[in-house]
Design a protein around this motif. Structure first.
Motif, PDB file in Angstrom:
ATOM      1  N   SER A 128     -14.887 -47.315  47.630  1.00 32.08           N
ATOM      2  CA  SER A 128     -13.598 -47.793  48.140  1.00 32.08           C
ATOM      3  C   SER A 128     -13.672 -49.272  48.511  1.00 32.08           C
ATOM      4  N   HIS A 129     -14.572 -49.631  49.387  1.00 30.81           N
ATOM      5  CA  HIS A 129     -14.649 -51.038  49.787  1.00 30.81           C
ATOM      6  C   HIS A 129     -15.941 -51.316  50.552  1.00 30.81           C
ATOM      7  N   ARG A 130     -16.232 -52.605  50.680  1.00 33.75           N
ATOM      8  CA  ARG A 130     -17.409 -53.031  51.433  1.00 33.75           C
ATOM      9  C   ARG A 130     -16.942 -53.707  52.725  1.00 33.75           C
ATOM     10  N   GLU A 131     -17.539 -53.333  53.849  1.00 35.70           N
ATOM     11  CA  GLU A 131     -17.222 -53.990  55.122  1.00 35.70           C
ATOM     12  C   GLU A 131     -18.365 -54.951  55.432  1.00 35.70           C
ATOM     13  N   TYR A 132     -18.067 -56.243  55.276  1.00 32.68           N
ATOM     14  CA  TYR A 132     -19.104 -57.255  55.433  1.00 32.68           C
ATOM     15  C   TYR A 132     -19.527 -57.394  56.894  1.00 32.68           C
ATOM     16  N   ASP A 133     -20.819 -57.584  57.102  1.00 36.79           N
ATOM     17  CA  ASP A 133     -21.405 -57.834  58.420  1.00 36.79           C
ATOM     18  C   ASP A 133     -21.160 -56.695  59.413  1.00 36.79           C
ATOM     19  N   TYR A 134     -20.854 -55.519  58.906  1.00 37.87           N
ATOM     20  CA  TYR A 134     -20.539 -54.391  59.792  1.00 37.87           C
ATOM     21  C   TYR A 134     -21.679 -54.106  60.782  1.00 37.87           C
ATOM     22  N   TYR A 135     -22.919 -54.161  60.294  1.00 36.51           N
ATOM     23  CA  TYR A 135     -24.076 -53.866  61.153  1.00 36.51           C
ATOM     24  C   TYR A 135     -24.699 -55.129  61.748  1.00 36.51           C
ATOM     25  N   GLY A 136     -24.003 -56.246  61.622  1.00 31.98           N
ATOM     26  CA  GLY A 136     -24.556 -57.527  62.059  1.00 31.98           C
ATOM     27  C   GLY A 136     -24.546 -58.491  60.879  1.00 31.98           C
ATOM     28  N   GLY A 138     -24.947 -60.375  57.706  1.00 33.43           N
ATOM     29  CA  GLY A 138     -25.602 -60.051  56.430  1.00 33.43           C
ATOM     30  C   GLY A 138     -25.862 -58.577  56.213  1.00 33.43           C
ATOM     31  N   LYS A 139     -25.411 -57.743  57.157  1.00 34.23           N
ATOM     32  CA  LYS A 139     -25.666 -56.303  57.018  1.00 34.23           C
ATOM     33  C   LYS A 139     -24.333 -55.580  56.782  1.00 34.23           C
ATOM     34  N   ASP A 140     -24.060 -55.355  55.513  1.00 32.61           N
ATOM     35  CA  ASP A 140     -22.755 -54.783  55.135  1.00 32.61           C
ATOM     36  C   ASP A 140     -22.819 -53.260  55.088  1.00 32.61           C
ATOM     37  N   ARG A 141     -21.646 -52.659  55.012  1.00 28.29           N
ATOM     38  CA  ARG A 141     -21.661 -51.219  54.714  1.00 28.29           C
ATOM     39  C   ARG A 141     -20.641 -50.913  53.616  1.00 28.29           C
ATOM     40  N   ASP A 142     -21.008 -49.959  52.749  1.00 29.32           N
ATOM     41  CA  ASP A 142     -20.140 -49.541  51.654  1.00 29.32           C
ATOM     42  C   ASP A 142     -19.502 -48.205  52.004  1.00 29.32           C
ATOM     43  N   ILE A 143     -18.206 -48.139  51.746  1.00 28.66           N
ATOM     44  CA  ILE A 143     -17.475 -46.900  52.034  1.00 28.66           C
ATOM     45  C   ILE A 143     -17.060 -46.254  50.713  1.00 28.66           C
ATOM     46  N   PHE A 144     -17.352 -44.981  50.583  1.00 29.06           N
ATOM     47  CA  PHE A 144     -16.855 -44.188  49.462  1.00 29.06           C
ATOM     48  C   PHE A 144     -15.746 -43.281  49.997  1.00 29.06           C
ATOM     49  N   GLU A 145     -14.863 -42.909  49.106  1.00 24.14           N
ATOM     50  CA  GLU A 145     -13.663 -42.189  49.550  1.00 24.14           C
ATOM     51  C   GLU A 145     -13.311 -41.069  48.570  1.00 24.14           C
TER      52      GLU A 145
END
Ligand SMILES: CC(C)(COP(=O)(O)OP(=O)(O)OC[C@H]1O[C@@H](n2cnc3c(N)ncnc32)[C@H](O)[C@@H]1OP(=O)(O)O)[C@@H](O)C(=O)NCCC(=O)NCCS
Length: 166
Positions: A128-136, A138-145
């Motif tokens: 679905s999308h990538r949330e940039y810097d979610y964990y700090g 340079g640490k992104d998270r990818d969401i699947f839907e």
């Protein structure tokens, strides 16, 4: 014999955390697991082979009960690659489907986790999308839907308009 999947209980805490520590150290702790039990007691499943827990998984749902989340999935190493991970996904989707307003199910998955991604895609999940810097930084998270159409959103076609002008 194939492991059996059932709802987990508080008496399973210790064994579940032991398994998580063995497989994914620092990813799941007792406090987090206890919170999931308080919030989503019907959405936590264990897979047992005899008396031994060989996998477990957690799901959650938002306060409007329209977006479900797959929160954690774990299979003991020697039981991996035999379809158990997918059965644990199925158990949670079946439980979430009982919420009448469910419109989508989301999951965070690391792009390196090809097993998880393949398992999720086999149920129709897509990136679905990538949330940039979610964990700090340079640490992104990818969401699947995975989208669901709740029965209430299936509208009947309107009656054809009969023109009175001719
Ligand atoms: C991710 C995990 C839960 C999957 O469980 P599993 O029982 O191994 O998965 P399954 O056997 O159901 O297989 C899932 C998919 O991975 C594929 N797969 C299995 N072994 C594989 C391997 N060695 N390499 C790549 N893909 C593999 C399967 O082919 C299957 O896809 P397919 O049905 O489209 O072919 C499990 O590997 C695990 O616990 N990993 C460590 C914890 C983790 O990363 N959890 C997810 C984040 S919370």
């Amino acid at each position: 014999m194939e492991p059996i999947i059932t709802i987990a209980g508080r008496e399973d805490f210790a064994e579940m955390i032991q398994l998580a520590d063995l497989t994914m150290p620092d990813r799941m702790n007792l406090h987090e697991l206890k919170k999931y039990f308080e919030l989503f007691p019907d959405l936590i499943f264990k897979a047992t082979d005899g008396r031994q827990i060989v996998g477990f998984c957690c799901a959650g749902i938002d306060m409007y009960q329209s977006a479900g989340w797959l929160l954690f999935n774990l299979v003991k190493p020697e039981y991996q690659g035999k379809g158990l991970g997918k059965r644990l996904i199925k158990a949670r989707l079946t439980a979430l489907e009982k919420f009448p307003n469910l419109s989508r199910v989301l999951v965070t998955v690391s792009k390196e986790n090809t097993r998880s991604i393949r398992a999720l895609e086999s149920f129709g999940f897509y990136f679905s999308h990538r949330e940039y810097d979610y964990y700090g930084p340079g640490k992104d998270r990818d969401i699947f839907e995975l989208l669901f159409l709740p029965p209430t959103s299936i509208t009947t076609l309107p009656e054809p308009v009969v023109s009175l002008n001719c």
